[in-house]
Design an enzyme around this catalytic site. Structure first.
Site, mmCIF file in Angstrom:
data_model
loop_
_atom_site.group_PDB
_atom_site.id
_atom_site.type_symbol
_atom_site.label_atom_id
_atom_site.label_comp_id
_atom_site.label_asym_id
_atom_site.label_seq_id
_atom_site.Cartn_x
_atom_site.Cartn_y
_atom_site.Cartn_z
ATOM 1 N N ASP A 1 36.326 42.667 44.011
ATOM 2 C CA ASP A 1 35.537 41.451 43.969
ATOM 3 C C ASP A 1 35.064 41.291 42.522
ATOM 4 O O ASP A 1 35.103 42.238 41.736
ATOM 5 C CB ASP A 1 34.357 41.591 44.934
ATOM 6 C CG ASP A 1 33.668 40.270 45.222
ATOM 7 O OD1 ASP A 1 34.241 39.210 44.890
ATOM 8 O OD2 ASP A 1 32.556 40.295 45.771
ATOM 9 N N ASP B 1 31.991 38.905 41.095
ATOM 10 C CA ASP B 1 30.548 38.790 40.860
ATOM 11 C C ASP B 1 29.781 39.870 41.610
ATOM 12 O O ASP B 1 29.928 40.037 42.822
ATOM 13 C CB ASP B 1 30.052 37.410 41.284
ATOM 14 C CG ASP B 1 30.709 36.287 40.497
ATOM 15 O OD1 ASP B 1 31.270 36.571 39.420
ATOM 16 O OD2 ASP B 1 30.669 35.138 40.959
ATOM 17 N N GLN C 1 35.314 31.297 45.019
ATOM 18 C CA GLN C 1 34.751 30.441 43.971
ATOM 19 C C GLN C 1 34.362 29.087 44.573
ATOM 20 O O GLN C 1 34.929 28.041 44.224
ATOM 21 C CB GLN C 1 35.758 30.266 42.828
ATOM 22 C CG GLN C 1 36.019 31.520 42.028
ATOM 23 C CD GLN C 1 34.776 32.024 41.311
ATOM 24 O OE1 GLN C 1 34.031 31.251 40.717
ATOM 25 N NE2 GLN C 1 34.529 33.325 41.374
ATOM 26 N N HIS D 1 37.527 26.928 47.837
ATOM 27 C CA HIS D 1 36.984 26.082 48.898
ATOM 28 C C HIS D 1 35.501 26.342 49.161
ATOM 29 O O HIS D 1 35.007 27.456 49.007
ATOM 30 C CB HIS D 1 37.779 26.302 50.195
ATOM 31 C CG HIS D 1 39.237 26.051 50.029
ATOM 32 N ND1 HIS D 1 40.168 27.067 50.033
ATOM 33 C CD2 HIS D 1 39.928 24.894 49.826
ATOM 34 C CE1 HIS D 1 41.381 26.551 49.857
ATOM 35 N NE2 HIS D 1 41.258 25.238 49.723
#
Length: 197
Positions: free
Chosen positions: A7, A9, A53, A92
């Site tokens: 991942d 962030d 995102q 999305h």
């Protein structure tokens, strides 16, 4: 092939304001994370990022900005001798019902297909529940880094029941890479006593 799917962030970089990174200036690596990725690379690992995102879908930033953020990430990583092979992302918003937004497994499936690896041999590394759930859905090897959204998780305590079974916990990316690159322990030897011969 040794493949790690990370991942972004909270795992590689600090979370931004409202948990979004909306400019390259906002992208700040977590202490030791880039060096940890470089160590994986030097040990023969391929590293790929899989990131939700939703800021794209919500119009908080555009593709030009996202590409600039990733360019900053790649540049800082290259400066310490590391690399991320590719970045896969879901653009999305949560209400769009796509198959690629984690915890759905679509992104991870795409990565495994692209690299021709069995998901159950891939290390899924992240700092949030949705990344671990997506990894569990493809039967990957799950590693939680207790930073970002998981900063309050005690790595020495059992995880709450909503977390997938089999998640291994680590205090940081540095601790995780120490674990992955540790030499294998020699098998236990049996010493026979004189009476047993």
């Amino acid at each position: 092939m040794k493949l790690a799917i990370l991942d972004r962030d909270g795992t590689i970089n600090a979370l931004g304001e409202d948990e979004f990174i909306t400019s390259p200036a906002d992208w700040k690596p977590l202490p030791g994370a880039l060096d940890a990725i470089a160590r994986l690379n030097h040990a023969g690992w391929h590293v790929v990022v899989a990131a939700n995102q939703p800021g794209l879908g919500r119009g908080l930033f555009d593709m030009v900005t996202l590409n600039a953020v990733h360019a900053a990430m790649h540049k800082q990583l290259a400066a310490v001798g590391g690399r991320i092979d590719a970045v896969f992302y879901c653009p999305h918003a949560p209400d769009e019902g796509c198959h690629c937004r984690k915890p759905a497994p679509g992104l991870l499936e795409q990565i495994c297909e692209r690299y021709g690896v069995d998901p159950d041999k891939v290390c899924i590394i992240g700092s949030c529940l949705s990344h671990m759930q997506a990894g569990a859905a493809v039967h990957g090897i799950l590693h939680l880094v207790c930073t970002g959204q998981a900063a309050g998780v005690d790595p020495s305590a059992p995880l709450p029941p909503e977390w997938p079974a089999g998640v291994q916990t680590h205090t940081s990316m540095v601790a995780l890479v120490d674990h992955l690159l540790a030499p294998p322990k020699p098998p236990a030897t049996t010493v026979l006593s004189a009476n047993s011969v």
